[in-house]
Design an enzyme around this catalytic site. Structure first.
Site, PDB file in Angstrom:
ATOM      1  N   SER A 120       0.868  -1.194   0.000  1.00 45.31           N
ATOM      2  CA  SER A 120       0.000   0.000   0.000  1.00 45.31           C
ATOM      3  C   SER A 120       0.895   1.231   0.000  1.00 45.31           C
ATOM      4  O   SER A 120       2.067   1.152   0.390  1.00 45.31           O
ATOM      5  CB  SER A 120      -0.848  -0.023   1.278  1.00 45.31           C
ATOM      6  OG  SER A 120      -1.500   1.205   1.468  1.00 45.31           O
ATOM      7  N   TYR A 145      -2.374  -1.622  10.423  1.00 42.71           N
ATOM      8  CA  TYR A 145      -2.323  -1.713   8.948  1.00 42.71           C
ATOM      9  C   TYR A 145      -0.984  -1.180   8.436  1.00 42.71           C
ATOM     10  O   TYR A 145      -0.342  -1.808   7.581  1.00 42.71           O
ATOM     11  CB  TYR A 145      -3.490  -0.900   8.372  1.00 42.71           C
ATOM     12  CG  TYR A 145      -3.677  -1.008   6.881  1.00 42.71           C
ATOM     13  CD1 TYR A 145      -4.409  -2.057   6.321  1.00 42.71           C
ATOM     14  CD2 TYR A 145      -3.130  -0.059   6.018  1.00 42.71           C
ATOM     15  CE1 TYR A 145      -4.602  -2.153   4.955  1.00 42.71           C
ATOM     16  CE2 TYR A 145      -3.315  -0.150   4.650  1.00 42.71           C
ATOM     17  CZ  TYR A 145      -4.057  -1.195   4.117  1.00 42.71           C
ATOM     18  OH  TYR A 145      -4.233  -1.287   2.752  1.00 42.71           O
TER      19      TYR A 145
HETATM   20  P1  NAD Z   1     -11.519  -6.203  -0.324  1.00 43.46           P
HETATM   21  O1  NAD Z   1     -12.162  -6.162   1.021  1.00 43.46           O
HETATM   22  O2  NAD Z   1     -12.343  -5.937  -1.529  1.00 43.46           O
HETATM   23  O3  NAD Z   1     -10.744  -7.557  -0.531  1.00 43.46           O
HETATM   24  C1  NAD Z   1     -10.067  -8.194   0.508  1.00 43.46           C
HETATM   25  C2  NAD Z   1      -9.987  -9.650   0.152  1.00 43.46           C
HETATM   26  O4  NAD Z   1      -9.322 -10.343   1.203  1.00 43.46           O
HETATM   27  C3  NAD Z   1     -11.373 -10.287   0.001  1.00 43.46           C
HETATM   28  O5  NAD Z   1     -11.346 -11.199  -1.066  1.00 43.46           O
HETATM   29  C4  NAD Z   1     -11.555 -10.989   1.335  1.00 43.46           C
HETATM   30  O6  NAD Z   1     -12.442 -12.090   1.219  1.00 43.46           O
HETATM   31  C5  NAD Z   1     -10.134 -11.430   1.576  1.00 43.46           C
HETATM   32  N1  NAD Z   1      -9.890 -11.791   2.966  1.00 43.46           N
HETATM   33  C6  NAD Z   1     -10.135 -11.079   4.092  1.00 43.46           C
HETATM   34  N2  NAD Z   1      -9.813 -11.794   5.168  1.00 43.46           N
HETATM   35  C7  NAD Z   1      -9.353 -12.989   4.729  1.00 43.46           C
HETATM   36  C8  NAD Z   1      -8.897 -14.153   5.364  1.00 43.46           C
HETATM   37  N3  NAD Z   1      -8.844 -14.259   6.705  1.00 43.46           N
HETATM   38  N4  NAD Z   1      -8.521 -15.202   4.592  1.00 43.46           N
HETATM   39  C9  NAD Z   1      -8.585 -15.135   3.231  1.00 43.46           C
HETATM   40  N5  NAD Z   1      -9.023 -14.058   2.588  1.00 43.46           N
HETATM   41  C10 NAD Z   1      -9.411 -12.991   3.320  1.00 43.46           C
HETATM   42  O7  NAD Z   1     -10.314  -5.156  -0.232  1.00 43.46           O
HETATM   43  P2  NAD Z   1      -9.258  -4.619  -1.318  1.00 43.46           P
HETATM   44  O8  NAD Z   1      -9.317  -3.141  -1.228  1.00 43.46           O
HETATM   45  O9  NAD Z   1      -9.411  -5.291  -2.609  1.00 43.46           O
HETATM   46  O10 NAD Z   1      -7.908  -5.052  -0.620  1.00 43.46           O
HETATM   47  C11 NAD Z   1      -7.036  -6.017  -1.152  1.00 43.46           C
HETATM   48  C12 NAD Z   1      -5.612  -5.717  -0.719  1.00 43.46           C
HETATM   49  O11 NAD Z   1      -5.213  -4.462  -1.270  1.00 43.46           O
HETATM   50  C13 NAD Z   1      -5.440  -5.589   0.795  1.00 43.46           C
HETATM   51  O12 NAD Z   1      -4.225  -6.179   1.188  1.00 43.46           O
HETATM   52  C14 NAD Z   1      -5.397  -4.088   0.999  1.00 43.46           C
HETATM   53  O13 NAD Z   1      -4.685  -3.739   2.142  1.00 43.46           O
HETATM   54  C15 NAD Z   1      -4.671  -3.656  -0.274  1.00 43.46           C
HETATM   55  N6  NAD Z   1      -4.854  -2.237  -0.611  1.00 43.46           N
HETATM   56  C16 NAD Z   1      -6.077  -1.755  -0.886  1.00 43.46           C
HETATM   57  C17 NAD Z   1      -6.191  -0.419  -1.231  1.00 43.46           C
HETATM   58  C18 NAD Z   1      -7.508   0.183  -1.588  1.00 43.46           C
HETATM   59  O14 NAD Z   1      -7.603   1.403  -1.691  1.00 43.46           O
HETATM   60  N7  NAD Z   1      -8.546  -0.594  -1.816  1.00 43.46           N
HETATM   61  C19 NAD Z   1      -5.083   0.409  -1.257  1.00 43.46           C
HETATM   62  C20 NAD Z   1      -3.847  -0.133  -0.947  1.00 43.46           C
HETATM   63  C21 NAD Z   1      -3.737  -1.467  -0.639  1.00 43.46           C
END
Ligand code: NAD
Length: 257
Positions: A139, A152
């Site tokens: 991130s 986080y």
């Molecule tokens: P999201 O909530 O849409 O997806 C998260 C995914 O992780 C889902 O598929 C969920 O089912 C899965 N998950 C959660 N707990 C779990 C567990 N215990 N076991 C297996 N799977 C699990 O969120 P996202 O925004 O797509 O986030 C995905 C990644 O991207 C994360 O690591 C997040 O920190 C990172 N990220 C997101 C953003 C953003 O702005 N959305 C920015 C930077 C980084």
């Protein structure tokens, strides 16, 4: 480019960025393994849809990334792992003195420790094949901080450090390990933060998005899941053979400030 013949495992991929990575990897010809902690009919239907749409093999394997044994079992059950995308992640926002210990533990387990376990399980397969890609979804918060996101930010900085270490341990072996650092991407994880931010700032949805959430993202535009997926595919291409142990920001200029 074609990733035909490669198997890609993407943790936390029934939604958001993980699903975007699966879609782009499948579009590039890779067989894909989707994962989350649930085991619903819709999870398996998602894999079927991707297989049909892209003409690749796609499977859904349930594994809870908060559990070390599940992380390692996911790689074992997949049976092959050329590309590992460590993406599963959760968020919790609170001042540090009120931050619940169970939330801290869950974030460190899912956002950081899972990548340690899956990578440890996958590297022997990659070494045997003489080729491998580990792509960790960190991130902008792996490079900078914001208040109230202690767990986080600690986890994401940890993911960046882990990526560098894995790169050094695999250098010259046809294997690379990097971290992608997205800014704000409009996914369910971000969507879920909007009502709280609206309440906290007493603003409407559009104002909160523009003035609060994208305040640090100079483009004032969300990145898309397809853009993050496309960056994953680039890191799997031969053009990226010598890119290892580094971070790629996809953040609309956030970390340039
Ligand atoms: P999201 O909530 O849409 O997806 C998260 C995914 O992780 C889902 O598929 C969920 O089912 C899965 N998950 C959660 N707990 C779990 C567990 N215990 N076991 C297996 N799977 C699990 O969120 P996202 O925004 O797509 O986030 C995905 C990644 O991207 C994360 O690591 C997040 O920190 C990172 N990220 C997101 C953003 C953003 O702005 N959305 C920015 C930077 C980084």
């Amino acid at each position: 480019m074609t990733l035909s013949g490669k198997t890609a495992i993407v943790t936390g991929s029934n939604s958001g960025i993980g699903l975007g990575a699966v879609e782009e990897l499948a579009r590039a010809g890779a067989d894909v393994v989707l994962n989350s902690f649930t085991d619903d009919a819709q999870d398996h239907a998602l894999a079927e849809r991707i297989a049909k749409e892209h003409g690749v093999k796609a499977r859904y394997i349930q594994a809870d990334m908060s559990k070390p044994e599940d992380c390692r079992a996911l790689i074992g059950k997949a049976g092959a792992c050329d590309i590992l995308v460590n993406n599963a992640g959760i968020q919790f926002v609170s001042p540090i003195e009120d931050f619940p210990t169970d939330k801290w533990n869950a974030i460190i387990a899912i956002n950081l420790s899972s990548a340690f376990h899956t990578t440890a399980a996958a590297l022997p397969m990659m070494r045997k094949a003489g080729w491998g890609r580990v792509v960790n979804i960190a991130s902008a918060h792996g490079l900078t901080a914001s208040p109230f996101k202690s767990a986080y930010i600690a986890a994401k900085h940890g993911v960046v450090g882990l990526s560098k270490t894995v790169a050094l341990e695999t250098a010259g072996q046809g294997i690379t390990c990097n971290a992608i650092c997205p800014g704000y991407v409009l996914t369910p994880l971000v969507e879920a933060q909007i009502p709280d931010q609206m309440k906290a700032h007493n603003m409407d949805r559009e104002t909160v998005i523009r003035e609060v959430m994208l305040e640090r993202q100079p483009s004032r535009q969300f990145a898309t899941t397809a853009e993050i997926g496309g960056t994953v595919v680039f890191l799997c291409s031969s053009a990226a053979d010598q890119i290892t142990g580094t971070t790629i920001s996809v953040d609309g200029g956030w970390t340039a400030m």
